[in-house]
Design a protein around this motif. Structure first.
Motif, short mmCIF file in Angstrom:
data_model
loop_
_atom_site.label_atom_id
_atom_site.label_comp_id
_atom_site.label_asym_id
_atom_site.label_seq_id
_atom_site.Cartn_x
_atom_site.Cartn_y
_atom_site.Cartn_z
N GLN A 120 -3.81 -0.28 18.53
CA GLN A 120 -4.78 0.76 18.25
C GLN A 120 -4.15 1.77 17.30
OE1 GLN A 120 -5.35 1.82 22.45
NE2 GLN A 120 -7.50 1.23 22.22
N ALA A 121 -4.94 2.36 16.47
CA ALA A 121 -4.50 3.39 15.52
C ALA A 121 -3.74 2.81 14.34
CB ALA A 121 -3.65 4.46 16.20
N VAL A 122 -3.24 1.59 14.46
CA VAL A 122 -2.53 0.96 13.32
C VAL A 122 -3.10 -0.43 13.07
CG1 VAL A 122 -0.38 2.23 13.65
CG2 VAL A 122 -0.68 0.02 14.77
N ARG A 123 -3.17 -0.78 11.83
CA ARG A 123 -3.53 -2.14 11.47
C ARG A 123 -2.31 -3.04 11.68
NH1 ARG A 123 -8.47 -2.16 9.13
NH2 ARG A 123 -9.19 -0.24 8.11
N ALA A 178 -10.23 12.54 1.53
CA ALA A 178 -11.43 12.15 2.26
C ALA A 178 -11.10 11.31 3.50
CB ALA A 178 -12.37 11.37 1.34
N ASP A 179 -9.85 10.82 3.59
CA ASP A 179 -9.45 10.00 4.75
C ASP A 179 -9.41 10.85 6.01
OD1 ASP A 179 -9.18 7.75 3.20
OD2 ASP A 179 -7.00 7.94 2.96
N ASP A 189 -7.55 4.10 6.60
CA ASP A 189 -7.85 3.53 5.29
C ASP A 189 -6.60 3.48 4.40
OD1 ASP A 189 -10.46 3.09 5.98
OD2 ASP A 189 -11.23 4.93 5.04
N GLU A 190 -5.73 4.48 4.54
CA GLU A 190 -4.51 4.48 3.74
C GLU A 190 -3.60 3.33 4.15
OE1 GLU A 190 -0.80 7.37 2.38
OE2 GLU A 190 -2.57 8.25 3.34
N GLN A 191 -3.63 2.97 5.43
CA GLN A 191 -2.84 1.81 5.88
C GLN A 191 -3.25 0.56 5.11
OE1 GLN A 191 -2.72 1.26 10.19
NE2 GLN A 191 -2.94 3.46 10.50
N SER A 196 -1.64 14.35 6.25
CA SER A 196 -2.64 13.53 6.94
C SER A 196 -2.02 12.47 7.86
CB SER A 196 -3.55 12.84 5.92
OG SER A 196 -2.77 12.07 5.01
N TRP A 197 -0.70 12.39 7.89
CA TRP A 197 0.00 11.41 8.73
C TRP A 197 0.42 12.08 10.04
CZ3 TRP A 197 3.20 6.93 6.51
CH2 TRP A 197 2.62 6.46 5.32
N PHE A 198 0.85 11.23 11.00
CA PHE A 198 1.35 11.80 12.25
C PHE A 198 2.30 10.81 12.92
CE2 PHE A 198 1.17 14.36 16.13
CZ PHE A 198 1.10 15.64 15.56
#
Length: 525
Positions: free
Chosen positions: A455-458, A292-293, A501-503, A355-357
């Motif tokens: 951005q894009a990362v916590r 769902a992420d 969310d996975e982060q 789902s990663w990049f």
């Protein structure tokens, strides 16, 4: 467990007669001491010892009033009760080290005479005094070099009398090979060499008191006042009790050493466990993926679209070197910079979940370095703006720093302000790859590289990724005395991006795991 304190406690109990039971059938220590006095008289008769060497010998005894007295060679007697460190069991006695041994110092042969050196004879210095037994030395003398030196036999005690380490410890050791010594050591040559092990236990057991009483600060290093030190009072049991004490301290030492080995092994396990956790975290193997992420590729594309809109509005300048990584129809990775597209499969270190990049660090935030305001301008320092150096990075949250700069320094130098919750990585010297997260608005010096407004990362995910990448950064360092990595190398580094969310899930698991490991590590101290 503090094994140093445990080891010291064993020695303290040993010299107080509390480590092993007393045996009333043992001959009293006074018999042993009288035997040593007779041995010295015999050595004088045989010419092995000069009469002047024993002219200052004394005899310590307990009077009818139960107080300690000392009788001198001129038959005068002095009460020395105020010198007695602690009470001894029945059958034990106090004796001065000077009555048990003779003393001698060493020297350094001419270093310009090459023929004096690189032989087979040990020349012991304070640098060699790192263990109980001396069997080797960093430097050795030739037979010619040793001719002008006194040679000491096995079971001679050696004591460092001049060294900076005397601030913390009293280095004592037992020679197990014939050797010479330098001028920073004293040789304690026992009249009864078989007592060497026990006298060692006495000196180490009384180490703290001896340091306080007999060391003094010199112009550059600490010194032992050896004229006074040789008069130290030692607790002497019977020879039978000495044997039991040495057996028990040996067993205790074996147990303590085992504990230390276990602690070292456990500390190594903690390091390896943390490394393994980070290894799994950045590969998507620490927590399960949630279908769902939102995929990271979609997140990155949306961020690029938002940037494009800002560029159209004139609010942002186009970065002509911006990197866009994508996967081609052939399932290979490509990177587009400007109008150029290249295959980067050879740079991809491992496969990621669907789902990663991949992305360059330079594209996930604004990376900047700081500066050092002129130290000759005191008006730049002792201000209110925290100024972070690489030594302040602690692989965790930075809650305080020792230095701060002024508003004037900020206005007149190239120092830049970075916001709270900024991730910083060290670029210079021994601290390369060390990281930290700010908890306040601050500035940095030029050896720190900060990622502002990611951005894009916590921030916490970026922090743990950089921590996992430390050894790679170290391997990339260049330079001689002060190796460093550049900001350019950092921003060109690939980072695996999970869904947002996975982060969060990853950082929570990492933090929980590290917290447990930190408690284990703390228990070892």
């Amino acid at each position: 467990m503090d094994t140093k304190a445990l080891r010291q406690k064993v020695l303290d109990l040993a010299i107080r007669g509390k480590l092993v039971p007393q045996n009333p059938n043992d001959e009293p220590a006074s018999v042993l001491l009288e035997r040593i006095r007779q041995q010295k008289q015999q050595m004088v008769k045989e010419g092995k010892l000069k009469a002047k060497d024993i002219k200052n010998d004394t005899i310590i005894f307990v009077g009818e009033d139960n107080l300690h007295y000392e009788k001198f060679a001129d038959d005068s007697v002095k009460c020395i009760e105020d010198e007695i460190p602690f009470e001894l069991p029945d059958g034990w006695a106090w004796e001065r080290l000077s009555n048990l041994a003779s003393f001698s110092g060493g020297k350094t042969p001419s270093t310009s005479r090459s023929e004096y050196w690189d032989g087979d004879i040990l020349w012991v210095t304070s640098k060699d005094m790192k263990s109980k037994y001396i069997t080797s030395s960093q430097l050795r003398l030739s037979t010619l070099g040793a001719e002008q030196m006194q040679m000491y036999q096995p079971d001679t005690l050696l004591l460092v009398t001049r060294s900076g380490i005397l601030r913390h410890t009293l280095p004592v050791a037992i020679l197990k090979e014939c050797a010479t010594i330098n001028q920073d050591l004293k040789a304690i040559i026992l009249y009864m060499p078989q007592l060497a092990e026990y006298i060692y236990v006495c000196l180490k057991g009384m180490e703290t008191q001896l340091l306080l009483k007999y060391t003094k600060s010199g112009t550059t290093v600490e010194n032992v006042n050896f004229d006074e030190f040789q008069k130290v009072l030692l607790p002497i049991p019977s020879i039978q009790q000495i044997d039991r004490i040495m057996s028990s301290t040996g067993s205790a030492e074996s147990v303590v050493s085992t504990i230390e080995d276990d602690k070292a092994a456990l500390a190594d396990y903690v390091i390896k466990a943390k490394s393994k956790i980070l290894y799994l975290a950045i590969r998507g193997q620490l927590v399960p993926q949630d279908p769902a992420d939102e995929p990271a590729a979609v997140l990155l594309e949306r961020i690029r679209a938002e940037k494009e809109e800002l560029i159209k509005q004139g609010k942002l300048k186009r970065d002509k070197k911006e990197s866009v990584i994508f996967r081609g129809e052939d399932n290979s990775y490509y990177e587009k910079i400007g109008g150029k597209v290249v295959n980067i499969d050879d740079e991809i270190p491992f496969e990621l979940p669907d789902s990663w990049f991949w992305c360059r660090l330079g594209n996930i935030g604004d990376w900047q370095t700081g500066a050092t305001p002129n130290r000759r301008k005191p008006e730049y320092y002792e201000g209110a703006i925290p100024w972070i150096k690489t030594g302040d990075l602690n692989n965790g949250y930075i809650t305080e720093v020792p230095e701060a700069i002024t508003e004037l320094a900020l206005a007149e130098t190239s120092v830049k302000v970075i916001p709270s919750n900024t991730v910083i990585v060290a670029m210079y010297g021994a601290t390369i790859g060390k990281v930290g997260i700010t908890t306040f608005e601050s500035t940095t010096n030029q050896a720190c590289c900060a990622c502002c407004n990611p951005q894009a990362v916590r921030g916490k995910y970026l922090f743990y990724y950089l921590m996992s990448h430390k050894e790679v950064f170290v391997s990339m360092a260049e330079g001689g005395a002060q190796p460093n990595i550049s900001k350019e190398k950092i921003v060109a580094t690939l980072i695996p991006i999970p869904p947002y969310d996975e982060q969060t899930r990853i950082t929570k698991i990492v933090e929980a795991s590290f917290s447990i490991l930190d408690r284990v590590e703390k228990s070892l101290s």
